[in-house]
Design a protein around this motif. Structure first.
Motif, PDB file in Angstrom:
ATOM      1  N   UNK A  68       0.845  -1.175   0.000  1.00  0.00           N
ATOM      2  CA  UNK A  68       0.000   0.000   0.000  1.00  0.00           C
ATOM      3  C   UNK A  68       0.891   1.239   0.000  1.00  0.00           C
ATOM      4  N   UNK A  69       0.661   2.094  -0.946  1.00  0.00           N
ATOM      5  CA  UNK A  69       1.496   3.280  -1.083  1.00  0.00           C
ATOM      6  C   UNK A  69       1.428   4.128   0.177  1.00  0.00           C
ATOM      7  N   UNK A  70       0.202   4.197   0.752  1.00  0.00           N
ATOM      8  CA  UNK A  70       0.061   5.035   1.934  1.00  0.00           C
ATOM      9  C   UNK A  70       0.849   4.446   3.108  1.00  0.00           C
ATOM     10  N   UNK A  71       0.793   3.112   3.236  1.00  0.00           N
ATOM     11  CA  UNK A  71       1.544   2.480   4.316  1.00  0.00           C
ATOM     12  C   UNK A  71       3.030   2.773   4.185  1.00  0.00           C
ATOM     13  N   UNK A  72       3.517   2.648   2.952  1.00  0.00           N
ATOM     14  CA  UNK A  72       4.939   2.867   2.721  1.00  0.00           C
ATOM     15  C   UNK A  72       5.309   4.291   3.096  1.00  0.00           C
ATOM     16  N   UNK A  73       4.499   5.227   2.648  1.00  0.00           N
ATOM     17  CA  UNK A  73       4.770   6.627   2.922  1.00  0.00           C
ATOM     18  C   UNK A  73       4.777   6.893   4.428  1.00  0.00           C
ATOM     19  N   UNK A  74       3.757   6.348   5.097  1.00  0.00           N
ATOM     20  CA  UNK A  74       3.667   6.504   6.542  1.00  0.00           C
ATOM     21  C   UNK A  74       4.893   5.910   7.229  1.00  0.00           C
ATOM     22  N   UNK A 352       5.639  -3.034   6.662  1.00  0.00           N
ATOM     23  CA  UNK A 352       4.608  -2.923   5.644  1.00  0.00           C
ATOM     24  C   UNK A 352       4.660  -4.076   4.657  1.00  0.00           C
ATOM     25  N   UNK A 353       5.660  -4.919   4.801  1.00  0.00           N
ATOM     26  CA  UNK A 353       5.775  -6.042   3.879  1.00  0.00           C
ATOM     27  C   UNK A 353       6.400  -5.680   2.554  1.00  0.00           C
ATOM     28  N   UNK A 354       6.841  -4.441   2.461  1.00  0.00           N
ATOM     29  CA  UNK A 354       7.490  -4.024   1.227  1.00  0.00           C
ATOM     30  C   UNK A 354       8.996  -4.081   1.440  1.00  0.00           C
ATOM     31  N   UNK A 355       9.680  -4.629   0.451  1.00  0.00           N
ATOM     32  CA  UNK A 355      11.127  -4.764   0.550  1.00  0.00           C
ATOM     33  C   UNK A 355      11.788  -3.403   0.742  1.00  0.00           C
ATOM     34  N   UNK A 356      12.796  -3.334   1.648  1.00  0.00           N
ATOM     35  CA  UNK A 356      13.377  -2.016   1.940  1.00  0.00           C
ATOM     36  C   UNK A 356      14.198  -1.466   0.764  1.00  0.00           C
ATOM     37  N   UNK A 357      14.526  -2.317  -0.184  1.00  0.00           N
ATOM     38  CA  UNK A 357      15.230  -1.788  -1.355  1.00  0.00           C
ATOM     39  C   UNK A 357      14.324  -0.847  -2.148  1.00  0.00           C
ATOM     40  N   UNK A 358      13.006  -0.894  -1.809  1.00  0.00           N
ATOM     41  CA  UNK A 358      12.086   0.046  -2.450  1.00  0.00           C
ATOM     42  C   UNK A 358      12.562   1.481  -2.256  1.00  0.00           C
ATOM     43  N   UNK A 359      13.166   1.763  -1.102  1.00  0.00           N
ATOM     44  CA  UNK A 359      13.629   3.138  -0.870  1.00  0.00           C
ATOM     45  C   UNK A 359      14.708   3.538  -1.868  1.00  0.00           C
ATOM     46  N   UNK A 360      15.488   2.553  -2.321  1.00  0.00           N
ATOM     47  CA  UNK A 360      16.492   2.882  -3.335  1.00  0.00           C
ATOM     48  C   UNK A 360      15.824   3.366  -4.609  1.00  0.00           C
ATOM     49  N   UNK A 361      14.699   2.690  -4.927  1.00  0.00           N
ATOM     50  CA  UNK A 361      13.968   3.103  -6.128  1.00  0.00           C
ATOM     51  C   UNK A 361      13.402   4.507  -5.934  1.00  0.00           C
ATOM     52  N   UNK A 362      12.815   4.732  -4.751  1.00  0.00           N
ATOM     53  CA  UNK A 362      12.251   6.055  -4.469  1.00  0.00           C
ATOM     54  C   UNK A 362      13.355   7.108  -4.550  1.00  0.00           C
ATOM     55  N   UNK A 363      14.490   6.766  -3.950  1.00  0.00           N
ATOM     56  CA  UNK A 363      15.614   7.716  -3.956  1.00  0.00           C
ATOM     57  C   UNK A 363      16.032   8.027  -5.390  1.00  0.00           C
TER      58      UNK A 363
END
Lengths: 394, 543
Positions: A68-74, A352-363
């Motif tokens: 969930x995008x909102x969960x990730x953002x939170x 949130x169940x989302x892989x933390x490498x997601x932050x690399x993508x966001x970055x």
């Protein structure tokens, strides 16, 4: 278009109309008064492109990870700002990033291309670790000496590139990068030798390739503000950045550095010796990166001991911050904070169940987003000046 | 030269003014197929404006342009392209790192086709005698070959009308000859109309069929080249007999020459210092200067002195060591041998800022190269040399800097929005004024001016020349490096000629004559082999 561009370029300096009119040719183009609205336009562009990056990130979270995008953002906000002690940790993490960035900015302004920050951070942290663990000087002198050793180490590592540039004319863009790859096996070797950096504590089961735990008096003290522990390293980084910003903007040395970067031949003609100043700028950039390694180690942002992979991309990220700040020191401060937020925030992503490498993508998306507005403005200004040049003849 | 042929280009009554300056004043011009048409005039005579109108870079205030009998408005360069008008520019627009064929097709919107592009280079080379290796890197080519690439770039669009803007300024005499052969092929075999824009008498006589002479924006004479001799061309171009200048000053009749001339030889406005006595300390003394670059001797035992108050002109085809000489005197190059003395004191070469501190001012050939920092403000650019001295960690006194800048902006009539205006935003002429203001306000012992009027318009040229003459009158030694012979004759008390890195000749203003300088520039040993009649630009055949 390209043909006329070429022709216009050839005549740009010769159009007599500008002389006759005596006004600024570039500002004249485009019609209307663009200068008053300019800051708004720029700000709007940045807001739009950052929002764009966030929207794309959100879509990716939903589509690619089923999260969930909102969960990730939170979670990112919780991890970096809202949870207890979070923003203190974020500031602590920002310290080494900012240190790397400020040195890089100064050396880039002097016309150098230093891309070996990662290696300089690593070597700096090795020097710092050796002093902290092995010398064992009394009291607070340990941490001071350790940080200085880090600066010396990073400076020496960049100094190799500076020396090759000065005496053998080897481009520093090559040497700094290649020295980074040399630093990796070097630290591995250091960590395997007990007379160097390897852990001598034989009670630990897996002491191979790990450094010794730092003694407590070798750690930088924290400042406690509103329940957040802010590492002293942050104040060092902030102070150094402000000092360098003052130096660049207000002193003759700053003007000299600017001249070297903007027009080295003019600098030489007007008495600014490129050799000495660029050598010291490169060594200085290495020293701040090395000090960042020391802060990383003694500040506790990356664990309590030196291990392989210790530098954890702090060098690369620092370089990226410098680039994104477009070599303005004061812009690097918030930029370092944003990068630190992504680092600290990512630790909360697991929930949130989302892989933390997601932050690399966001970055990465944020980096791209920050590069878009300057590109748009560049193209626009170029079009404008071309049009102005064309209209000059009318 | 068929008078019945319809003119490829016919210009009638073309007028263009810039403020108070009339660049073109009711100019008529006919370019015909099969003809090389020389457009002759001094700097600022209006040649460039006229040509810029033809390729759509400048819109005229009045006048009619007919292309092949049809009235046209050439509102932008692409329109000129459609009408079959091409131009080979004086300044190359090539990418050094790319190969010849890549440069030729650069800017194409179609897919890059290497084989076709190389064949194109080959076939155009074949047709016009413009042989050049399609795979060579442009940066490795000589100026002559680079120009060939530039010409091929223009000819590949197969224009009917080709304009060459001062094409020989960077060429050796031999390369110029080859270029003229190419022009001949273009008009005779390909039936093109060619315009050769030039300020050089010799090449107009040598290469053109028809000539139009512009002076101060007006067409003063026009006709078959064969009907003119060097003397009459020169008279039309300058407005008086050129060789008179040397004779007149020799006879002490400078005032008379000035009376008929619309621009007086500035060198004559104040007396050149009477025979510089040997005990006088030279403002600048260059002794036995040797500079080698990649095994090539670019400066070869150069000896040169400039006395206080003297203007010494350095003549020569570009690329014969003038740039290196200027670079040595700007502390940019370390010499391999020899010495430089300023005001009797030896100055080390290649040491950052040493020449400037010793009292050498310089107006560089390319002001963007070492003359300024484009991305700094006008105020900063006015005090660049002050940043190079003293403690680095002292504060920059911005208010003092601004005050000084305001004063200089006022004194040198620099048009800008204020001291904080970005230097980049200034026009070429005003940028040059900033450079001049900085160099002169530093109170130099000697001033090096390298091609100081290049690319400036009439007013700016006059301002610059006046400033140089004033500087000399105030006791500054001036070394004027120029490829404009007119300018040198105009200003210098003494002229030296450079060829292949050496000084091959020297003469006082009184003895200066264009032919001798021209031959020296071309590397002919004048003193060893007396010149055959007609080899030079040839005022000799006039009488």
């Amino acid at each position: 278009m390209t043909d006329s561009t070429r022709i216009l370029d050839a005549y740009e300096s010769e159009t007599p109309a500008r002389d006759a009119a005596g006004d600024e040719p570039r500002a004249a183009g485009g019609g209307g008064g663009p200068s008053a609205r300019e800051p708004l336009v720029v700000a709007g562009l940045y807001v739009a492109s950052i929002l764009g990056a966030l929207v794309v990130s959100a879509i990716l979270v939903v589509v690619a990870t089923d999260g969930s995008a909102r969960d990730v953002f939170t979670a990112l906000l919780d991890g970096s700002l809202r949870s207890p002690g979070a923003w203190g940790l974020t500031l602590t993490t920002a310290a080494p990033l900012l240190l790397v960035a400020c040195g890089s900015i100064v050396s880039t302004r002097a016309g150098l291309i230093n891309i070996g920050q990662e290696g300089q951070v690593l070597i700096g942290s090795c020097f710092a670790a050796y002093v902290a663990v092995r010398l064992g000087t009394p009291g607070w002198s340990v941490v001071v000496l350790s940080l200085l050793a880090g600066a010396v180490g990073g400076g020496a590592w960049a100094g190799v590139a500076a020396g090759l540039r000065r005496w053998r004319r080897v481009p520093e863009v090559l040497t700094t990068l290649l020295l980074t790859f040399i630093s990796f096996p070097l630290i591995t070797y250091g960590l395997s030798q007990s007379w160097l950096l390897a852990d001598r504590n034989t009670e630990r089961r897996n002491q191979l390739n790990t450094g010794e735990q730092l003694p407590s008096d070798a750690l930088l003290p924290d400042l406690r503000v509103f329940g957040n522990d802010i590492d002293t390293g942050f104040f060092i980084a902030l102070g150094l950045t402000l000092a360098l910003a003052w130096m660049i903007a207000r002193t003759v040395l700053g003007v000299r550095i600017g001249m070297l970067g903007l027009n080295p031949r003019a600098a030489q003609r007007f008495g600014v010796s490129s050799e000495r100043l660029t050598t010291w700028a490169l060594i200085g950039a290495g020293a701040t990166a090395g000090a960042a390694g020391g802060v990383l180690l003694t500040g506790g942002a990356a664990g309590d001991r030196l291990v392989f992979g210790f530098a954890g991309n702090f060098g690369w990220d620092g370089l990226l911050i410098a680039l994104l700040a477009r070599n303005r020191l004061l812009v690097a401060i918030p930029m370092a904070f944003v990068f630190a937020m992504l680092r600290t925030g990512s630790s909360f992503l697991a929930a949130t169940g989302v892989n933390r490498t997601m932050t690399d993508v966001v970055q990465a998306l944020l980096v791209l987003a920050l590069l878009v507005p300057p590109a748009i403005l560049f193209v626009r200004d170029r079009r404008r000046s071309l049009r102005a040049a064309a209209e000059d003849g009318v | 030269m068929n008078e019945q042929a319809p003119a490829a280009v016919s210009v009638r009554g073309l007028t263009k003014t810039y403020g108070a300056t009339v660049a073109c004043d009711r100019v008529d011009l006919d370019l015909r197929r099969g003809e090389i048409h020389g457009v002759l005039g001094e700097n600022g005579a209006g040649k460039s404006t006229l040509m810029k109108v033809l390729i759509g870079l400048v819109q005229p205030d009045a006048g009619v342009i007919e292309i092949r009998g049809r009235a046209e408005r050439i509102h932008e360069p692409s329109r000129a392209d459609e009408l079959g008008i091409g131009m080979v520019h004086q300044h190359f627009s090539l990418v050094d790192e790319l190969r010849v064929w890549e440069n030729v097709v650069l800017g194409d919107k179609r897919r890059l086709d290497r084989t076709a592009a190389r064949e194109l280079v080959g076939s155009i080379g074949e047709r016009y005698g413009l042989r050049v290796d399609a795979d060579a890197r442009v940066g490795d080519l000589t100026a002559g070959l680079r120009q060939r690439v530039e010409i091929i770039k223009c000819l590949r669009r197969d224009p009917d009308i080709v304009i060459f803007d001062e094409p020989t300024s960077v060429l050796t005499p031999q390369e110029s000859e080859q270029l003229f052969d190419v022009l001949r092929v273009a008009v005779e075999r390909e039936g093109k109309a060619v315009a050769l824009v030039s300020h050089k008498l010799g090449e107009v006589r040598r290469a053109t069929d028809v000539v139009s002479i512009l002076r101060r924006g007006k067409l003063v004479e026009s006709g078959a080249t064969a009907d003119f001799d060097a003397r009459s061309l020169a008279r039309a171009m300058v407005g008086r007999d050129v060789s008179l200048r040397g004779e007149a000053s020799a006879l002490g009749a400078v005032e008379e020459a000035e009376a008929v001339a619309h621009h007086a030889p500035l060198g004559g406005e104040h007396a050149p210092p009477d025979s510089v006595a040997t005990e006088v300390v030279h403002a600048l003394a260059v002794r036995n200067l040797v500079v080698e670059r990649r095994g090539h001797r670019v400066l070869d035992h150069v000896d040169l002195t400039v006395a206080p108050g003297e203007i010494v002109g350095v003549a020569g085809v570009e690329g014969n060591g003038q740039v290196e000489l200027a670079d040595v005197l700007a502390s940019l190059v370390e010499v391999d041998d020899g010495s430089v003395e300023v005001d009797g004191v030896a100055v080390p070469t290649g040491v950052a800022g040493a020449m400037g501190r010793a009292g050498v001012g310089q107006i560089p050939e390319d002001r963007h190269d070492a003359g300024c920092v484009l991305d700094m403000s006008v105020a900063e650019n006015l005090v660049l040399s002050e940043f190079g001295v003293g403690q680095g960690l002292r504060r920059v006194d911005r208010s003092a800097m601004r005050a000084r800048a305001t004063e200089l902006i006022d004194r040198y009539e620099i048009h800008c929005s204020g001291p904080d205006a970005p230097f980049r935003s200034l026009s070429g002429g005003n940028q040059q004024r900033v450079v001049l203001a900085r160099e002169l306000s530093a109170d130099p012992t000697v001033l090096i001016a390298a091609q100081p009027t290049r690319g400036l318009d009439v007013g700016a040229i006059e301002f610059m020349e006046g400033q140089l003459a004033d500087a000399a009158a105030s006791g500054i030694g001036v070394l004027l490096i120029s490829s404009e012979l007119e300018e040198l004759l105009h200003l210098s008390h003494r002229i030296v000629v450079m060829h292949a890195g050496r000084i091959v000749g020297e003469m006082d203003h009184a003895d200066a004559d264009i032919e001798r300088i021209g031959l020296l520039m071309a590397g002919v040993d004048v003193d060893a082999s007396p010149v055959a009649e007609g080899v030079g630009a040839g005022a000799g055949d006039a009488s």
